[in-house]
Write an enzyme that holds these catalytic residues in place. Structure first.
Site, mmCIF file in Angstrom:
data_model
loop_
_atom_site.group_PDB
_atom_site.id
_atom_site.type_symbol
_atom_site.label_atom_id
_atom_site.label_comp_id
_atom_site.label_asym_id
_atom_site.label_seq_id
_atom_site.Cartn_x
_atom_site.Cartn_y
_atom_site.Cartn_z
ATOM 1 N N ARG A 242 0.919 -1.041 -0.040
ATOM 2 C CA ARG A 242 0.101 0.081 0.036
ATOM 3 C C ARG A 242 0.759 1.044 -0.112
ATOM 4 O O ARG A 242 1.977 1.335 0.725
ATOM 5 C CB ARG A 242 -0.818 0.039 1.316
ATOM 6 C CG ARG A 242 -2.129 -0.802 0.985
ATOM 7 C CD ARG A 242 -2.962 -0.182 -0.065
ATOM 8 N NE ARG A 242 -4.247 -0.994 -0.088
ATOM 9 C CZ ARG A 242 -4.494 -2.094 -1.058
ATOM 10 N NH1 ARG A 242 -3.619 -2.143 -1.951
ATOM 11 N NH2 ARG A 242 -5.671 -2.638 -1.147
ATOM 12 N N GLU A 271 -3.002 8.081 -4.415
ATOM 13 C CA GLU A 271 -3.609 7.443 -5.724
ATOM 14 C C GLU A 271 -4.782 8.307 -6.341
ATOM 15 O O GLU A 271 -5.713 8.324 -5.626
ATOM 16 C CB GLU A 271 -3.668 6.058 -5.885
ATOM 17 C CG GLU A 271 -2.440 5.067 -5.373
ATOM 18 C CD GLU A 271 -2.628 3.774 -5.583
ATOM 19 O OE1 GLU A 271 -3.653 3.199 -5.824
ATOM 20 O OE2 GLU A 271 -1.874 2.815 -4.981
ATOM 21 N N HIS A 289 -1.050 0.761 -9.898
ATOM 22 C CA HIS A 289 -1.596 -0.219 -8.951
ATOM 23 C C HIS A 289 -2.292 -1.450 -9.928
ATOM 24 O O HIS A 289 -3.564 -1.370 -9.966
ATOM 25 C CB HIS A 289 -2.703 0.496 -8.340
ATOM 26 C CG HIS A 289 -3.047 -0.295 -7.138
ATOM 27 N ND1 HIS A 289 -3.440 0.580 -5.913
ATOM 28 C CD2 HIS A 289 -3.122 -1.552 -6.801
ATOM 29 C CE1 HIS A 289 -3.865 -0.345 -5.144
ATOM 30 N NE2 HIS A 289 -3.778 -1.483 -5.557
HETATM 31 C C1 DGY Z 1 -6.079 -5.375 -3.554
HETATM 32 O O1 DGY Z 1 -6.521 -6.628 -3.606
HETATM 33 O O2 DGY Z 1 -5.816 -5.034 -2.254
HETATM 34 C C2 DGY Z 1 -5.631 -4.486 -4.589
HETATM 35 O O3 DGY Z 1 -4.483 -3.729 -4.090
HETATM 36 C C3 DGY Z 1 -6.828 -3.746 -4.936
HETATM 37 O O4 DGY Z 1 -7.294 -3.004 -3.984
#
Ligand code: DGY
Length: 323
Positions: A242, A271, A289
């Site tokens: 993250r 983001e 992402h």
């Molecule tokens: C997750 O599955 O956590 C991806 O990063 C998308 O949210």
């Protein structure tokens, strides 16, 4: 009996939207427009289930003075640091996620970033596309080898373990692990991994560091200026976890000053904004992402989220309940 009213906050893979529509009275988002906080609150008050994603702002404040009709918020994704879990619980809302189905896919992307940063693939691609490639020469775009090097993995859940397997069996890498709780001996033994007690003790030992811990306040800026200073000047940082886990301003400084050699990032603090300092760094590989973005995985995630609400409406505890 009428079907439960379910909102999908973003556009989902067609096959999953079709499956959802067979089971529930579904409202889809054909324009794929991000919803505002007010939209989410309204949805929670008007639908029986809201199926959210990481782009939905369901943080603190969402549940304040809410009169929810929805008793389940099913997240399409494994990470849920964008959801105020305490607020949801206090409002009587069950929250679920989609673990397991994206482990391999996300580890594949972490390995992609590691390789791209090590071999300067982003720089090379930009050079070719810009028409600036002047041909082969012995000193052109020299990167660093991966085989046999040491990889530090912070957070050793299912995705971290999948990363360790790729690195160890694919590239003969030595694996060091840092995790809050002790990792079972048989899990470490699979890749010959060694658990290190603190992040401070792990960082100086690694050629590559890959982050696989949860986000949220608990790990905000886990990688900060001080800890970047503990990394080797030849080391590369990979983040598919993250954005908030890394202090982006500090990372930009470390990349510019040569405190570390490179970074591969798939996630960012705000983001889809990326810190301007990071954008200036040629030695950073930046992806939007896409850790879980294969058709197989995105369908798998959708089906898993649907299974959770099916279980909920059947009166069972959903398999992936997180609160
Ligand atoms: C997750 O599955 O956590 C991806 O990063 C998308 O949210």
């Amino acid at each position: 009996m009428s079907k439960p009213k379910v909102l999908l906050t973003r556009k989902w893979p067609a096959s999953v939207e079709a499956a959802a529509s067979r089971l529930f009275d579904v409202t889809v988002n054909p324009d794929d427009r991000p919803l505002s906080r007010a939209d989410i609150r309204e949805a929670l008050e008007n639908y029986d289930a809201v199926m959210a994603t990481v782009t939905d702002d369901v943080k603190s404040g969402t549940f304040t003075n809410l009169k929810p009709k929805a008793k389940i918020l099913a997240n399409y994704g494994v990470g849920y640091s964008h959801i105020d879990l305490e607020g949801a619980t206090a409002a009587g809302i069950t929250v679920t996620n989609t673990p397991d189905v994206l482990n391999d896919c996300t580890a594949d992307l972490a390995m992609t970033l590691l390789m791209m940063a090590a071999r300067r693939a982003g720089e090379g691609e930009r050079e070719v596309r810009a028409g600036k490639w002047t041909g082969w020469r012995p000193t052109h775009l020299i990167g660093t080898s991966v085989t046999g090097k040491t990889l530090g993995i912070i957070g050793f859940g299912r995705i971290g373990q999948a990363m360790a397997r790729r690195a160890h069996f694919g590239f003969g890498m030595k694996i060091l692990v840092q995790s809050r709780s002790p990792v079972a001996a048989d899990i470490l033994a699979e890749t010959g991994a060694v658990q290190v007690d603190t992040v401070e003790n792990l960082l100086p030992e690694c050629d590559f560091v890959s982050l696989h811990c949860p986000g949220g306040d608990v790990n905000r800026h886990l990688i900060n200026a001080e800890r970047l200073g503990l990394m080797r000047s030849t080391a590369i940082l990979v983040n598919t976890a993250r954005g908030e886990v890394v202090d982006e301003a500090a990372l930009a400084e470390a990349l510019k000053s040569g405190e570390i050699a490179g970074a591969g990032l798939d996630v960012f603090e705000e983001e889809p904004k990326v810190h301007p300092g990071i954008l200036e760094c040629e030695n950073a590989v930046l992806l939007p992402h896409m850790g879980s973005s294969t058709s197989e995985t995105r369908v798998g995630m959708g089906m898993r989220a649907l299974r959770n609400i099916e279980q909920f409406f059947n009166g069972e505890v959903p398999g992936d309940k997180v609160n």
